[in-house]
Design an enzyme around this catalytic site. Sequence first.
Site, PDB file in Angstrom:
ATOM      1  N   ASP A 187     -17.262   7.106  -2.012  1.00 16.98           N
ATOM      2  CA  ASP A 187     -16.042   6.970  -1.211  1.00 16.98           C
ATOM      3  C   ASP A 187     -15.793   8.329  -0.566  1.00 16.98           C
ATOM      4  OD1 ASP A 187     -13.622   6.064  -0.163  1.00 16.98           O
ATOM      5  OD2 ASP A 187     -12.530   6.188  -2.057  1.00 16.98           O
TER       6      ASP A 187
ATOM      7  N   ARG B   2       0.883  -1.184   0.000  1.00 17.30           N
ATOM      8  CA  ARG B   2       0.000   0.000   0.000  1.00 17.30           C
ATOM      9  C   ARG B   2       0.914   1.225   0.000  1.00 17.30           C
ATOM     10  NH1 ARG B   2      -5.417   1.270   3.443  1.00 17.30           N
ATOM     11  NH2 ARG B   2      -6.172  -0.079   1.773  1.00 17.30           N
TER      12      ARG B   2
ATOM     13  N   HIS C 128      -7.313   0.754  -6.512  1.00 20.65           N
ATOM     14  CA  HIS C 128      -7.515  -0.101  -5.324  1.00 20.65           C
ATOM     15  C   HIS C 128      -8.212  -1.387  -5.784  1.00 20.65           C
ATOM     16  CE1 HIS C 128      -7.795  -1.359  -1.307  1.00 20.65           C
ATOM     17  NE2 HIS C 128      -8.755  -0.589  -0.841  1.00 20.65           N
TER      18      HIS C 128
ATOM     19  N   ARG D 293     -13.382  -8.827   1.702  1.00 19.10           N
ATOM     20  CA  ARG D 293     -11.946  -8.578   1.455  1.00 19.10           C
ATOM     21  C   ARG D 293     -11.157  -9.832   1.839  1.00 19.10           C
ATOM     22  NH1 ARG D 293     -10.050  -3.364   1.381  1.00 19.10           N
ATOM     23  NH2 ARG D 293      -8.122  -4.414   0.766  1.00 19.10           N
TER      24      ARG D 293
ATOM     25  N   GLN E 239     -10.164  -4.057  -3.452  1.00 17.67           N
ATOM     26  CA  GLN E 239     -11.503  -3.681  -2.992  1.00 17.67           C
ATOM     27  C   GLN E 239     -12.554  -4.084  -4.022  1.00 17.67           C
ATOM     28  OE1 GLN E 239     -12.354  -2.111   0.098  1.00 17.67           O
ATOM     29  NE2 GLN E 239     -14.360  -2.838  -0.580  1.00 17.67           N
TER      30      GLN E 239
ATOM     31  N   CYS F 218     -16.321   1.526   0.224  1.00 18.44           N
ATOM     32  CA  CYS F 218     -15.191   0.670   0.616  1.00 18.44           C
ATOM     33  C   CYS F 218     -14.849   0.794   2.094  1.00 18.44           C
ATOM     34  CB  CYS F 218     -13.973   0.973  -0.250  1.00 18.44           C
ATOM     35  SG  CYS F 218     -13.339   2.655  -0.052  1.00 18.44           S
TER      36      CYS F 218
HETATM   37  N1  NVA Z   1      -9.983   6.596  -1.560  1.00 21.14           N
HETATM   38  C1  NVA Z   1      -9.636   6.142  -0.232  1.00 21.14           C
HETATM   39  C2  NVA Z   1      -9.853   4.674  -0.094  1.00 21.14           C
HETATM   40  C3  NVA Z   1      -9.555   4.111   1.281  1.00 21.14           C
HETATM   41  C4  NVA Z   1      -9.715   2.638   1.367  1.00 21.14           C
HETATM   42  C5  NVA Z   1      -8.187   6.506   0.060  1.00 21.14           C
HETATM   43  O1  NVA Z   1      -7.339   6.350  -0.826  1.00 21.14           O
HETATM   44  O2  NVA Z   1      -7.912   6.981   1.165  1.00 21.14           O
HETATM   45  N1   CP Z   2     -11.306  -0.314   2.319  1.00 18.61           N
HETATM   46  C1   CP Z   2     -10.047  -0.351   2.768  1.00 18.61           C
HETATM   47  O1   CP Z   2      -9.088  -0.583   2.024  1.00 18.61           O
HETATM   48  O2   CP Z   2      -9.935  -0.160   4.111  1.00 18.61           O
HETATM   49  P1   CP Z   2      -8.595   0.041   4.955  1.00 18.61           P
HETATM   50  O3   CP Z   2      -8.019   1.386   4.589  1.00 18.61           O
HETATM   51  O4   CP Z   2      -9.046  -0.033   6.385  1.00 18.61           O
HETATM   52  O5   CP Z   2      -7.632  -1.057   4.619  1.00 18.61           O
END
Ligand code: NVA
Ligand code: CP
Length: 300
Positions: free
Chosen positions: A218, A103, A130, A286, A133, A258
Amino acid sequence: MTRHFLTLNDLTPAELETLLQRAIELKRMRIEGEIYAPFRGKVLGMMFEKSSTRTRVSFEAGMSHLGGDAIFLSPRDTQFGRGEPIEDTARVLSSMVDIIMIRTYAHETIETFATHSKVPVINALTDMYHPCQLLADMQTWHEQRGSIRGKKVAWIGDGNNMCHSYINAARQFGFELHIAAPGGYEPDAGLLASNKDCVTLTTDPQAASDGADLIVTDVWASMGQEEESQKRALAFADYQVNSELMSLANSDALFMHCLPAHRGEEVSAAVLDDRQSVVWDQAENRLHAQKALIEFLLTQ
Ligand code: NVA
Ligand code: CP
């Protein structure tokens, strides 16, 4: 050749379909208490440069269910946090573990890592995509409604990493995606252009939601955009998914997010906690979808 999962396009539509069926099967096995642990001695490396609840726990628990182990790595206590080149980190980590999830911020970081990795690399979120997800979201849709082919999906809000993965999903799973985003917050222009046969863009959330089978949103400010929160709250003020917007969709439409969610911002509390909302299934899936993904990548 080593297979990676950096975007949904790294698997064929047929492979994605098989993976979803396998995720559903692995879920059933877990519910029935069947032990399935074929990966004893295998190790998953988990590099996190951003926070996570669902992704970390689902990968770590999933690898444990499968009989393997997982190692959590953060920039605070590793050399990649002190500037060791990503290429060198990739060479070293991939000589010690069997599969790696990352990540990070720039999508190029994970591409560079994958180029120098001897083992499969999974995108656990970048600024651009992502895809994990989406595996969970598509599994959730399958469980609730069957095939998503030909359905109308509305994306309401930021043209962010999740939105980009929905664009890829529209192509790979064969649905129509209607994106409503305010000016200045549209998804990537190139990605839109190459998918214009299955994706439309508007600034009007009502038009995008009209007759939709699924409405998705989101957060307005993603990780790394915290200092823009106030500016974004103004820009997205008319883009909340609330009961009024849901009433424009089909009567059996589902709502997805998500998570983490901000009740009262991108989604009203009433919608998030309503029976049309399948957000808790998405979160649980997930675990199952990524177990299917790990199995797929480790058995190529
Ligand atoms: N768009 C959000 C998704 C989190 C799972 C982010 O990147 O923070
Ligand atoms: N939806 C998702 O990826 O959640 P986290 O940021 O908690 O991993």
